[in-house]
Each structure stands twice: as C-alpha cells, then as structure tokens.
Design a protein around this motif. Structure first.
Motif, PDB file in Angstrom:
ATOM      1  N   LEU A   1       4.256  10.049 -10.012  1.00  0.00           N
ATOM      2  CA  LEU A   1       3.204   8.727  -9.886  1.00  0.00           C
ATOM      3  C   LEU A   1       3.791   7.385  -9.539  1.00  0.00           C
ATOM      4  O   LEU A   1       4.802   7.307 -10.057  1.00  0.00           O
ATOM      5  CB  LEU A   1       2.098   8.713 -10.976  1.00  0.00           C
ATOM      6  CG  LEU A   1       1.426  10.221 -11.099  1.00  0.00           C
ATOM      7  CD1 LEU A   1       0.383  10.135 -11.993  1.00  0.00           C
ATOM      8  CD2 LEU A   1       0.691  10.415  -9.610  1.00  0.00           C
ATOM      9  N   ARG A   2       3.161   6.635  -8.815  1.00  0.00           N
ATOM     10  CA  ARG A   2       3.775   5.415  -8.645  1.00  0.00           C
ATOM     11  C   ARG A   2       3.281   4.143  -9.345  1.00  0.00           C
ATOM     12  O   ARG A   2       2.228   4.323  -9.764  1.00  0.00           O
ATOM     13  CB  ARG A   2       3.207   4.813  -6.933  1.00  0.00           C
ATOM     14  CG  ARG A   2       4.275   5.657  -5.978  1.00  0.00           C
ATOM     15  CD  ARG A   2       4.268   6.975  -5.978  1.00  0.00           C
ATOM     16  NE  ARG A   2       2.655   7.625  -5.869  1.00  0.00           N
ATOM     17  CZ  ARG A   2       2.485   8.435  -4.609  1.00  0.00           C
ATOM     18  NH1 ARG A   2       3.118   8.086  -3.619  1.00  0.00           N
ATOM     19  NH2 ARG A   2       1.406   8.875  -4.690  1.00  0.00           N
ATOM     20  N   LEU A   3       4.228   3.301  -9.693  1.00  0.00           N
ATOM     21  CA  LEU A   3       4.079   2.446 -10.905  1.00  0.00           C
ATOM     22  C   LEU A   3       2.932   1.271 -10.429  1.00  0.00           C
ATOM     23  O   LEU A   3       2.201   0.891 -11.051  1.00  0.00           O
ATOM     24  CB  LEU A   3       5.495   1.844 -11.134  1.00  0.00           C
ATOM     25  CG  LEU A   3       5.478   0.431 -12.104  1.00  0.00           C
ATOM     26  CD1 LEU A   3       4.864   0.912 -13.760  1.00  0.00           C
ATOM     27  CD2 LEU A   3       7.045   0.026 -12.662  1.00  0.00           C
TER      28      LEU A   3
ATOM     29  N   TYR B   1       0.814   0.957  -7.524  1.00  0.00           N
ATOM     30  CA  TYR B   1      -0.504   1.120  -7.351  1.00  0.00           C
ATOM     31  C   TYR B   1      -1.199   2.428  -7.868  1.00  0.00           C
ATOM     32  O   TYR B   1      -2.366   2.633  -7.651  1.00  0.00           O
ATOM     33  CB  TYR B   1      -0.689   1.098  -5.885  1.00  0.00           C
ATOM     34  CG  TYR B   1       0.270   1.857  -5.153  1.00  0.00           C
ATOM     35  CD1 TYR B   1       0.390   3.346  -5.099  1.00  0.00           C
ATOM     36  CD2 TYR B   1       1.463   1.229  -4.548  1.00  0.00           C
ATOM     37  CE1 TYR B   1       1.240   3.906  -4.451  1.00  0.00           C
ATOM     38  CE2 TYR B   1       2.549   2.017  -3.782  1.00  0.00           C
ATOM     39  CZ  TYR B   1       2.266   3.127  -3.554  1.00  0.00           C
ATOM     40  OH  TYR B   1       3.292   3.875  -3.088  1.00  0.00           O
ATOM     41  N   GLU B   2      -0.592   2.902  -8.819  1.00  0.00           N
ATOM     42  CA  GLU B   2      -1.339   4.173  -9.568  1.00  0.00           C
ATOM     43  C   GLU B   2      -1.283   3.937 -11.126  1.00  0.00           C
ATOM     44  O   GLU B   2      -2.115   3.679 -11.733  1.00  0.00           O
ATOM     45  CB  GLU B   2      -0.753   5.401  -9.215  1.00  0.00           C
ATOM     46  CG  GLU B   2      -1.021   6.043  -7.685  1.00  0.00           C
ATOM     47  CD  GLU B   2      -0.477   7.100  -7.342  1.00  0.00           C
ATOM     48  OE1 GLU B   2      -0.998   8.053  -6.662  1.00  0.00           O
ATOM     49  OE2 GLU B   2       0.632   7.509  -7.629  1.00  0.00           O
ATOM     50  N   CYS B   3      -0.203   3.600 -11.623  1.00  0.00           N
ATOM     51  CA  CYS B   3       0.039   3.795 -13.144  1.00  0.00           C
ATOM     52  C   CYS B   3      -0.383   2.427 -13.590  1.00  0.00           C
ATOM     53  O   CYS B   3      -0.909   2.220 -14.772  1.00  0.00           O
ATOM     54  CB  CYS B   3       1.640   4.134 -13.384  1.00  0.00           C
ATOM     55  SG  CYS B   3       2.206   5.804 -12.776  1.00  0.00           S
TER      56      CYS B   3
ATOM     57  N   MET C   1      -2.098  -1.248  -3.511  1.00  0.00           N
ATOM     58  CA  MET C   1      -3.497  -0.456  -3.540  1.00  0.00           C
ATOM     59  C   MET C   1      -2.631   1.181  -3.101  1.00  0.00           C
ATOM     60  O   MET C   1      -2.053   1.271  -2.334  1.00  0.00           O
ATOM     61  CB  MET C   1      -4.528  -0.866  -3.037  1.00  0.00           C
ATOM     62  CG  MET C   1      -4.225  -0.643  -1.139  1.00  0.00           C
ATOM     63  SD  MET C   1      -5.602  -0.789  -0.301  1.00  0.00           S
ATOM     64  CE  MET C   1      -4.773  -1.035   1.433  1.00  0.00           C
ATOM     65  N   ASP C   2      -3.525   2.088  -3.861  1.00  0.00           N
ATOM     66  CA  ASP C   2      -3.551   3.297  -3.090  1.00  0.00           C
ATOM     67  C   ASP C   2      -4.881   3.475  -2.575  1.00  0.00           C
ATOM     68  O   ASP C   2      -6.034   3.754  -3.408  1.00  0.00           O
ATOM     69  CB  ASP C   2      -3.273   4.383  -4.663  1.00  0.00           C
ATOM     70  CG  ASP C   2      -3.410   5.814  -4.197  1.00  0.00           C
ATOM     71  OD1 ASP C   2      -3.588   6.185  -2.869  1.00  0.00           O
ATOM     72  OD2 ASP C   2      -3.143   6.961  -5.169  1.00  0.00           O
ATOM     73  N   PRO C   3      -5.001   3.526  -1.371  1.00  0.00           N
ATOM     74  CA  PRO C   3      -6.338   3.538  -0.608  1.00  0.00           C
ATOM     75  C   PRO C   3      -7.121   4.899  -1.090  1.00  0.00           C
ATOM     76  O   PRO C   3      -8.298   4.732  -1.065  1.00  0.00           O
ATOM     77  CB  PRO C   3      -5.986   3.327   1.028  1.00  0.00           C
ATOM     78  CG  PRO C   3      -4.521   3.584   0.865  1.00  0.00           C
ATOM     79  CD  PRO C   3      -3.895   3.484  -0.501  1.00  0.00           C
ATOM     80  N   LEU C   4      -6.323   5.903  -0.776  1.00  0.00           N
ATOM     81  CA  LEU C   4      -7.113   7.039  -1.005  1.00  0.00           C
ATOM     82  C   LEU C   4      -6.104   7.938  -2.191  1.00  0.00           C
ATOM     83  O   LEU C   4      -5.031   8.385  -1.675  1.00  0.00           O
ATOM     84  CB  LEU C   4      -7.205   7.994   0.249  1.00  0.00           C
ATOM     85  CG  LEU C   4      -8.603   8.749   0.008  1.00  0.00           C
ATOM     86  CD1 LEU C   4      -9.812   8.055  -0.028  1.00  0.00           C
ATOM     87  CD2 LEU C   4      -8.457   9.691   1.254  1.00  0.00           C
ATOM     88  N   ASP C   5      -6.604   8.110  -3.281  1.00  0.00           N
ATOM     89  CA  ASP C   5      -5.906   8.911  -4.314  1.00  0.00           C
ATOM     90  C   ASP C   5      -6.610  10.333  -4.327  1.00  0.00           C
ATOM     91  O   ASP C   5      -7.803  10.604  -4.528  1.00  0.00           O
ATOM     92  CB  ASP C   5      -6.038   8.223  -5.634  1.00  0.00           C
ATOM     93  CG  ASP C   5      -5.392   9.042  -6.713  1.00  0.00           C
ATOM     94  OD1 ASP C   5      -4.323   9.266  -6.759  1.00  0.00           O
ATOM     95  OD2 ASP C   5      -6.193   9.394  -7.662  1.00  0.00           O
ATOM     96  N   GLY C   6      -5.600  11.190  -4.417  1.00  0.00           N
ATOM     97  CA  GLY C   6      -5.935  12.743  -4.485  1.00  0.00           C
ATOM     98  C   GLY C   6      -6.396  13.126  -3.054  1.00  0.00           C
ATOM     99  O   GLY C   6      -7.345  14.192  -2.965  1.00  0.00           O
ATOM    100  N   SER C   7      -6.020  12.740  -2.030  1.00  0.00           N
ATOM    101  CA  SER C   7      -6.487  12.698  -0.725  1.00  0.00           C
ATOM    102  C   SER C   7      -6.410  14.335  -0.009  1.00  0.00           C
ATOM    103  O   SER C   7      -7.242  14.681   0.573  1.00  0.00           O
ATOM    104  CB  SER C   7      -5.457  11.906   0.505  1.00  0.00           C
ATOM    105  OG  SER C   7      -4.233  12.072   0.308  1.00  0.00           O
TER     106      SER C   7
ATOM    107  N   SER D   1       0.899  -1.110  -0.140  1.00  0.00           N
ATOM    108  CA  SER D   1      -0.038  -0.080  -0.071  1.00  0.00           C
ATOM    109  C   SER D   1       0.917   1.329   0.046  1.00  0.00           C
ATOM    110  O   SER D   1       1.898   1.309   0.587  1.00  0.00           O
ATOM    111  CB  SER D   1      -0.907   0.038   1.271  1.00  0.00           C
ATOM    112  OG  SER D   1      -1.512   1.146   1.511  1.00  0.00           O
ATOM    113  N   GLU D   2       0.330   2.238  -0.680  1.00  0.00           N
ATOM    114  CA  GLU D   2       0.965   3.771  -0.602  1.00  0.00           C
ATOM    115  C   GLU D   2       1.271   3.982   0.904  1.00  0.00           C
ATOM    116  O   GLU D   2       2.241   4.699   0.985  1.00  0.00           O
ATOM    117  CB  GLU D   2       0.094   4.783  -1.349  1.00  0.00           C
ATOM    118  CG  GLU D   2       0.680   6.034  -1.253  1.00  0.00           C
ATOM    119  CD  GLU D   2      -0.251   7.481  -1.621  1.00  0.00           C
ATOM    120  OE1 GLU D   2      -1.307   7.001  -2.063  1.00  0.00           O
ATOM    121  OE2 GLU D   2       0.251   8.422  -1.708  1.00  0.00           O
ATOM    122  N   GLU D   3       0.536   3.826   1.705  1.00  0.00           N
ATOM    123  CA  GLU D   3       0.817   4.093   3.135  1.00  0.00           C
ATOM    124  C   GLU D   3       1.279   3.374   3.828  1.00  0.00           C
ATOM    125  O   GLU D   3       1.638   3.570   5.148  1.00  0.00           O
ATOM    126  CB  GLU D   3      -0.952   4.231   3.773  1.00  0.00           C
ATOM    127  CG  GLU D   3      -1.785   5.315   2.980  1.00  0.00           C
ATOM    128  CD  GLU D   3      -1.040   6.660   2.687  1.00  0.00           C
ATOM    129  OE1 GLU D   3      -0.332   7.100   3.461  1.00  0.00           O
ATOM    130  OE2 GLU D   3      -1.401   7.388   1.394  1.00  0.00           O
TER     131      GLU D   3
HETATM  132 MN    MN Z   1      -2.543   8.669  -5.477  1.00  0.00          MN
END
Ligand code: MN
Ligand code: AHG
Ligand code: MN
Length: 341
Positions: free
Chosen positions: A278-280, A282-284, A117-123, A94-96
């Motif tokens: 951006l992260r490969l 869990y985002e891209c 996962m990116d649990p909350l994108d654009g937080s 996870s991103e977090e």
């Molecule tokens: Mn994000």
C-alpha cells in the motif's frame, strides 16, 4: 410543530467546524465540498457500471505496473477537474499519474494546499459489484504561494495533514473525513443528492474480533505476523470462538467495517516486498489520520507510527497495520519478538 425533514448536510457541518478555526477563510471547506461533488459524479458512474461500457481494463498500466481500469481513469479525471476548478490547490499527486500534476493558472499558483489521492481504491472489485472507494489527503504547501508547487510540498509527514478522508461506494455511499477535530461520517441521500450527517464523532472500539489480511500471502509473512494470525485463530475461552477473518480486497471497505465494528487491517511486509503493497501518501497516511482521530492507531509493524514516516517518493509503499488500538499493539508485541536483528 411543522413536520419537516432537515438532515444536517455536509456543507452545514463543514461551516460549523470552520468556526473552530478562526483564521480559516473557508477555503478548505470549499475544497471538501468540491470533493463531494466529484464523488457524486463518480458514484453515479459506478452505479451504472454494468450498463455502460466502463468495466474492465483500459489497456494501460500505471507507474506501479498495475493495470488501470477504465473507471480508475474516469475517477482520476473527474476529481482532478473538480478540484482544479476551486483554485485552492497548487497541484495533485495521484496514484494514476506518474508525476505530480501542477496547476499553473493564476488562481492555482496562489493555492495554499496540495492534495494526494487514490481516485479509485479497490478498482479490480468494480467488475464484480463489490465496494470500492476514493481516498484523499490534504497538506498546506511549503513552497511560496505565487510559484508552481514542487515535489517537497507533497513529501510531508502524515502528521502535517490538514484534512483527509474517503468516500466508500458501497450498499450506500458514504463520505468519512477529518480535519483533526474527530472523524465524521456522512451518507449520501440519493433522493436529495446530499451527503447527510451520520456520525459527528466516530469512535472505534479499542478491541475487536475481526482481522483483515490477504492470507494467500501467509507463507511469505514475517514470523511475528504468522504468530499473530495463529493467536487470532485460537478459540477464545469466553466466546468459544476464534476471531473472524474478513477481507474484501478494497482497503476503504475493509477499513470502514473495522472502524465501525472494531478490528484490524494488515498489509505487512514480505520477503519479496519488504515495503508491503500500500502507498504511504494516498492510502496509508489518510487512513491512519482517520483511524487516530477515531481512537485507533496505525503502524508499519516495526514500531513506527505511520504518520511520522518521512516520505521520499510520492508513490512509496509502506507495510500497513491499522485498526483498534489494542489489536495493533498486540501485533507490535508479536513482531518485536523477532526484531533483527
Ligand atoms: Mn488503493
Ligand atoms: P488500488 O485498487 O487503488 O490499486 O488498491 C488496491 C489495494 C487495496 O485497496 C487493497 O487493500 C489491496 O490492494 C488488496 O491487495 P491484494 O489483492 O494483494 O490483497
Ligand atoms: Mn486506486
């Protein structure tokens, strides 16, 4: 005829699609339904953002040096708890969380899949009532079942994804996912608490007239990107208008709009950030998979298909250009003039 309202729900569509995989035991389907449940919980919380004490920072910084929002942590914990309960996953990146989270209960040790996962994108948009999202990507583990998952289970090329998707918490809440059989979208009907089918096979236009980029970084962009932006800003002879610039600052929301209308999203490299932002994992990769399944494409701007990049780190960043095929091709054309090179 009896009057009735029977929308196709997420579970029903998942079951239909499962029959295309004769050897599937329904585990992936179960996993997707659990993701949907966690999404509903997070959705409820987001709706109340201004009413309960969940806006603002959490006095914490994640491994990437970004301030965590309270909702980042809530979303992370909610998704992890819900997904762990399936026993289908061996672990999560996870991103977090700085390191991979390994599930070591008996059931999960035999889990066949791992999830990024990116649990909350654009937080950072949550405090100002602007759309945010959740992004996920699922791989089949490569380490033997019965053992703890290892980092290499997560460091697989995007082409190996078995499913990917996002939830957009917007003016309505939608879930968009793919298992490699097209990109399918659902809208949450809050009156019955179900994600209902919106579009079975989404198709993004091959051309578009929207470009999405943080133009504040213009001075630092490579020459190819600057040239492409000038090209977008030229008045088109047919329409007598230039392209439209639209940038929300939530990848999910920016991508979703462009997917529907045709357009391009760019987060290119700069001199100071040669790997972009951006992260490969869990985002891209998940967004690239969804784009490709809808007829779009995704590259790093240097001629490399995003989904073919071999990851070396779970939090690795990559320059990201995604959207309508012909628009991405045009960017590559401008960029290739200056390849060094
Ligand atoms: Mn994000
Ligand atoms: P996150 O909230 O998960 O850290 O992601 C934010 C990302 C992405 O959603 C968005 O496209 C981008 O950051 C915006 O960055 P800038 O503010 O630099 O434009
Ligand atoms: Mn995030």
């Amino acid at each position: 005829m009896r009057p009735s309202y029977h929308p196709l729900t997420l579970n029903e569509v998942i079951i239909q699609q499962q029959s295309a995989f004769p050897y599937a035991k329904g585990e992936l389907s179960q996993l997707l339904s659990h993701i949907a449940v966690a999404a509903k919980v997070v959705n409820k919380k987001i709706n109340k953002a201004g009413l309960v004490d969940i806006t603002g920072g959490a006095d914490n910084v994640n491994i990437q040096g970004e301030a965590q929002q309270k909702l980042d942590i809530f979303a992370n914990n909610t998704f992890i708890a819900s997904i762990k309960a399936t026993g289908i996953l061996g672990g999560i990146a996870s991103e977090e969380d700085d390191e991979i989270v390994i599930f070591d209960d008996d059931l999960s040790l035999n889990g066949k899949y791992v999830l990024c996962m990116d649990p909350l994108d654009g937080s950072s948009n949550i405090d100002v009532n602007v759309s945010v999202g959740t992004i996920f990507s699922i791989y089949r583990r490569i380490s033997p079942p019965g053992t703890k998952v290892v980092i290499d289970d997560f460091l697989q090329e995007g082409t190996k994804q078995v499913a990917a998707g996002y939830i957009i918490y917007g003016s309505s809440t939608m879930m968009v996912y793919t298992t490699g059989l097209g990109t399918t979208s659902f809208t949450l009907d809050p009156s019955i608490g179900e994600f209902c089918l919106t579009e079975k096979f989404m198709e993004t236009p091959e051309d578009g007239k929207i470009y999405s980029i943080n133009e504040g970084n213009y001075a630092k962009f490579p020459r190819g990107i600057k040239d492409y932006l000038k090209y977008c800003q030229k008045v088109d002879e047919k329409t007598n208008r230039p392209y439209s610039s639209r940038y929300i600052g939530s990848l999910v929301a920016d991508f979703h709009r462009n997917l529907m209308k045709g357009g391009i999203f760019l987060y290119p490299k700069t001199e100071s950030n040669p790997k972009g932002k951006l992260r490969l994992l869990y985002e891209c990769n998940p967004i690239a998979f969804l784009a490709e399944q809808a007829g779009g494409t995704a590259t790093d701007g240097d001629g490399n298909r995003i989904m073919e990049i071999k990851p070396t780190d779970i939090h690795q960043r990559v320059p990201f250009i995604v959207g309508s095929k012909n628009m991405v091709r045009k960017v590559e054309e401008f960029m290739s003039k200056y390849y060094e090179k």
